[in-house]
Design an enzyme around this catalytic site. Structure first.
Site, mmCIF file in Angstrom:
data_model
loop_
_atom_site.group_PDB
_atom_site.id
_atom_site.type_symbol
_atom_site.label_atom_id
_atom_site.label_comp_id
_atom_site.label_asym_id
_atom_site.label_seq_id
_atom_site.Cartn_x
_atom_site.Cartn_y
_atom_site.Cartn_z
ATOM 1 N N GLU A 85 20.412 63.922 28.474
ATOM 2 C CA GLU A 85 19.633 63.539 27.291
ATOM 3 C C GLU A 85 18.430 64.463 27.214
ATOM 4 O O GLU A 85 17.435 64.266 27.917
ATOM 5 C CB GLU A 85 19.191 62.073 27.384
ATOM 6 N N GLN A 106 16.082 45.937 23.918
ATOM 7 C CA GLN A 106 17.129 46.645 24.663
ATOM 8 C C GLN A 106 18.465 45.915 24.529
ATOM 9 O O GLN A 106 19.523 46.554 24.399
ATOM 10 C CB GLN A 106 16.737 46.761 26.140
#
Length: 241
Positions: free
Chosen positions: A211, A129
């Site tokens: 999204e 990440q």
């Protein structure tokens, strides 16, 4: 097709054409001052939360494992661990969501040209990440943005490390052979315990732009309730603590 659906399709294809998965990966994000708060203001909160019991059904703080809320205001507890299972294609998820995910994909084949949808991003480590976030920040810096501006822009698409649902192993980014699979998922995913996590009309509550590819496991009961009441996870968590 409605104008809203056309706009969603256009946004998806614009994101799909970008050069790396990092540029369209899902995550819980905040821009500007929210990024600062997630990094600084939430630090004490993180330290107070105990790690969950990955093999059980309830976390030590009383939260059901499938309903743990992670976003820019609620980072992942320190020491969080997860038992993983590999999906077709190599991505991994929490082993507890493997079966319902595959059942959902089997059911979605009819709306995906007879093919299984594909997970292009599942579980992520803190290091992965961080790499994705840094790459996105550097991309905007290379375009002439200041450090602050680059972080604000990057935060719209890639979560600050420690605040991404992908690090729970309960969220997946899905790719289909046709865009129609996303319409099917929005209408049917709750039957398998998954939710369309980031609708465009909930951005102020989730901290994340729409999204269409990002789905999160919450369990069938919670997913059905959210679907029927039109709630996002933040609203559900506040209403049913």
């Amino acid at each position: 097709m409605t104008e809203k659906a056309i706009a969603r399709r256009r946004r998806y294809h614009q994101r799909h054409r970008r050069n790396t998965i990092a540029t369209w990966a899902a995550g819980a994000v905040c821009a500007g001052i929210l990024v600062f708060l997630a990094a600084m203001g939430c630090r004490d909160y993180v330290g107070k939360l105990p790690p969950p019991e990955p093999s059980g059904t309830v976390c030590e703080d009383g939260t059901d494992w499938n309903l743990r809320l992670v976003n820019c205001w609620n980072p992942i507890p320190e020491g969080y661990t997860v038992n993983l299972r590999e999906l077709p294609g190599g991505e991994k998820v929490d082993e507890r969501i493997y079966e319902p995910l595959m059942e959902m994909f089997e059911a979605a084949k009819e709306s995906n040209l007879g093919e299984l949808p594909r997970v292009i991003s599942g579980y992520r480590t803190q290091e992965v990440q961080q790499e994705m976030y840094d790459a996105e920040v550097n991309k905007y810096k290379s375009q002439g943005c200041s450090e602050e501006e680059a972080k604000a822009e990057a935060g719209k698409w890639v979560a600050v490390p420690g605040t991404s649902e992908h690090q729970l192993g309960l969220a997946v980014d899905v790719e289909g052979a046709t865009y129609d699979v996303f319409f099917w998922l929005q209408e049917n995913s709750y039957k398998y315990g998954f939710i369309f996590r980031y609708p465009g009309d909930k951005t102020e509550l989730t901290g994340t732009v729409e999204e269409v590819w990002h789905y999160r496991y919450v369990g069938v009961e919670a997913a059905r309730s959210m679907y029927e009441q039109g709630l996002c996870l933040e609203e559900y968590a506040a209403r049913y603590p």
